[in-house]
Design a protein around this motif. Structure first.
Motif, mmCIF file in Angstrom:
data_model
loop_
_atom_site.group_PDB
_atom_site.id
_atom_site.type_symbol
_atom_site.label_atom_id
_atom_site.label_comp_id
_atom_site.label_asym_id
_atom_site.label_seq_id
_atom_site.Cartn_x
_atom_site.Cartn_y
_atom_site.Cartn_z
ATOM 1 N N GLY A 1 0.809 -1.207 0.000
ATOM 2 C CA GLY A 1 0.000 0.000 0.000
ATOM 3 C C GLY A 1 0.845 1.261 0.000
ATOM 4 O O GLY A 1 2.071 1.230 -0.188
ATOM 5 N N GLU A 2 0.200 2.380 0.211
ATOM 6 C CA GLU A 2 0.875 3.674 0.191
ATOM 7 C C GLU A 2 1.503 3.963 1.555
ATOM 8 O O GLU A 2 0.930 3.655 2.592
ATOM 9 N N TYR A 3 2.689 4.545 1.523
ATOM 10 C CA TYR A 3 3.325 5.013 2.758
ATOM 11 C C TYR A 3 4.130 6.265 2.439
ATOM 12 O O TYR A 3 4.359 6.599 1.275
ATOM 13 N N TRP A 4 4.553 6.958 3.484
ATOM 14 C CA TRP A 4 5.250 8.228 3.320
ATOM 15 C C TRP A 4 6.722 8.087 3.679
ATOM 16 O O TRP A 4 7.082 7.372 4.603
ATOM 17 N N GLU A 5 7.552 8.802 2.916
ATOM 18 C CA GLU A 5 8.987 8.862 3.179
ATOM 19 C C GLU A 5 9.384 10.290 3.518
ATOM 20 O O GLU A 5 8.772 11.251 3.019
ATOM 21 N N GLU B 1 9.731 4.432 10.055
ATOM 22 C CA GLU B 1 11.074 4.012 10.485
ATOM 23 C C GLU B 1 11.796 5.154 11.190
ATOM 24 O O GLU B 1 12.492 4.942 12.182
ATOM 25 N N ALA B 2 11.629 6.368 10.676
ATOM 26 C CA ALA B 2 12.251 7.535 11.310
ATOM 27 C C ALA B 2 11.745 7.710 12.737
ATOM 28 O O ALA B 2 12.511 8.027 13.656
ATOM 29 N N VAL B 3 10.449 7.505 12.935
ATOM 30 C CA VAL B 3 9.865 7.613 14.276
ATOM 31 C C VAL B 3 10.431 6.513 15.177
ATOM 32 O O VAL B 3 10.789 6.756 16.336
ATOM 33 N N ALA B 4 10.533 5.289 14.640
ATOM 34 C CA ALA B 4 11.030 4.168 15.444
ATOM 35 C C ALA B 4 12.469 4.401 15.878
ATOM 36 O O ALA B 4 12.837 4.159 17.038
ATOM 37 N N VAL C 1 22.154 3.468 15.031
ATOM 38 C CA VAL C 1 21.206 3.562 13.919
ATOM 39 C C VAL C 1 21.704 2.790 12.705
ATOM 40 O O VAL C 1 20.910 2.342 11.887
ATOM 41 N N ASN C 2 23.020 2.638 12.549
ATOM 42 C CA ASN C 2 23.589 1.835 11.464
ATOM 43 C C ASN C 2 25.079 1.598 11.757
ATOM 44 O O ASN C 2 25.605 2.016 12.794
ATOM 45 N N GLU C 3 25.759 0.930 10.817
ATOM 46 C CA GLU C 3 27.159 0.573 11.026
ATOM 47 C C GLU C 3 28.071 1.787 11.035
ATOM 48 O O GLU C 3 29.117 1.780 11.687
ATOM 49 N N GLN D 1 -0.117 1.610 15.612
ATOM 50 C CA GLN D 1 0.654 0.382 15.804
ATOM 51 C C GLN D 1 1.959 0.657 16.538
ATOM 52 O O GLN D 1 2.353 -0.092 17.437
ATOM 53 N N GLN D 2 2.628 1.744 16.163
ATOM 54 C CA GLN D 2 3.892 2.070 16.829
ATOM 55 C C GLN D 2 3.667 2.420 18.294
ATOM 56 O O GLN D 2 4.476 2.075 19.154
ATOM 57 N N GLN D 3 2.589 3.115 18.582
ATOM 58 C CA GLN D 3 2.286 3.455 19.967
ATOM 59 C C GLN D 3 2.063 2.196 20.794
ATOM 60 O O GLN D 3 2.545 2.079 21.927
ATOM 61 N N GLN D 4 1.359 1.227 20.227
ATOM 62 C CA GLN D 4 1.130 -0.031 20.922
ATOM 63 C C GLN D 4 2.438 -0.788 21.130
ATOM 64 O O GLN D 4 2.676 -1.357 22.204
ATOM 65 N N GLN D 5 3.319 -0.783 20.126
ATOM 66 C CA GLN D 5 4.608 -1.449 20.251
ATOM 67 C C GLN D 5 5.466 -0.796 21.333
ATOM 68 O O GLN D 5 6.145 -1.481 22.092
#
Length: 282
Positions: A26-30, A179-182, A192-194, A233-237
């Motif tokens: 589906g659609e998502y935002w970047e 992902e940015a929020v997470a 955040v990365n290597e 969903q993120q709030q629940q996680q």
């Protein structure tokens, strides 16, 4: 905390670039993010390392207001073009709206940050932005900087010249907004990365310093507005993670208490009153 010469917070502007993307799910935002360098080369010396604010973290591109700027929108556009290594934005092709104004406290300064939102469908320069080419230019500039550093010539440059060649951004990325929020909100993400992991080891940085709480709230507000289901969903996680963390802490405390109760009492040994044999001392 130090502000500007008038005692007021330093005024800054950032641009939050957003674009809609379609996938099989589906659609998502970047959101357009820049990953900051870890070491602040401009303020460091050959014998002392100074870290960037939010070292190695993802942030919005932008910077401080200058006297020549007519308004904060012009500050946002000018800083954006500088950080995008001179990407041209035509006067008629910068369509951004003011989303929020937040106050960010720092160790030495306070900041008043104007946050502008720019959608790719309304900004041709953003829709046509080639992040891969941007990062190739950043790598080339980093190579030139490393040559100056290796020969020692960097430390002989004037402050103005250092400002021009000192790297502040590691790379740009179109990142899924969720992902940015997470990354910004999850306390269990150690790196955040290597790149950040390697730089932390090199410069002996103990832990992350994520972007300020106000910036995190901006990301969460955007996610709630553009992707309400993902935000829920993120709030629940997050709530589940917090519960697991609390239960883990309670479990660890209970195990320590049980071990202490099960341990045998210490045995007291009466010290000897007789002198030690002389051969023991040899």
């Amino acid at each position: 905390m130090v502000n500007n010469k008038n005692g007021e917070p330093i005024r800054c502007a950032v641009v939050v670039g957003l674009k809609s993307t379609n996938s099989s799910d589906g659609e998502y935002w970047e959101v357009l993010m820049e990953q900051r360098q870890v070491k602040n080369w401009l303020k460091s010396t050959p014998n002392r390392t100074v870290l960037m604010a939010w070292p190695g973290e993802y942030a919005f591109p932008g910077g401080a207001n200058e006297p020549s700027d007519k308004n904060m929108e012009e500050t946002a556009k000018r800083e954006l073009q500088e950080e995008l290594l001179g990407v041209y934005i035509a006067p008629h092709d910068f369509h951004a709206r003011l989303f929020d104004v937040i106050f960010v406290p720092g160790l030495r300064r306070n900041y008043k940050v104007y946050i502008y939102i720019a959608f790719a469908h309304a900004n041709q320069w953003l829709n046509a932005l080639q992040v891969k080419r941007l990062n190739e230019n950043l790598e080339r500039r980093m190579g030139e900087f490393q040559l100056l550093l290796g020969t020692g010539e960097y430390w002989k440059l004037t402050e103005q010249h250092k400002m021009y060649v000192s790297p502040e951004v590691h790379k740009f990325v179109w990142m899924p907004l969720r992902e940015a929020v997470a990354i910004a909100t999850n306390p269990y993400i150690e790196h955040v990365n290597e790149f950040q992991r390697g730089e932390f080891l090199k410069h002996k940085v103990q832990k992350r310093d994520p972007v300020g709480a106000q910036m995190i709230e901006v990301l969460k507000e955007l996610l709630a507005e553009l992707e309400p289901m993902a935000a829920q969903q993120q709030q629940q996680q997050q709530q589940q993670l917090q519960q697991q963390r609390r239960h883990g802490q309670l479990r660890a405390q209970e195990e320590v208490r049980i071990r202490r109760m099960a341990a045998p009492p210490p045995v007291y040994i009466e010290p000897t009153q007789q002198p030690m044999p002389r051969d023991y001392l040899l």
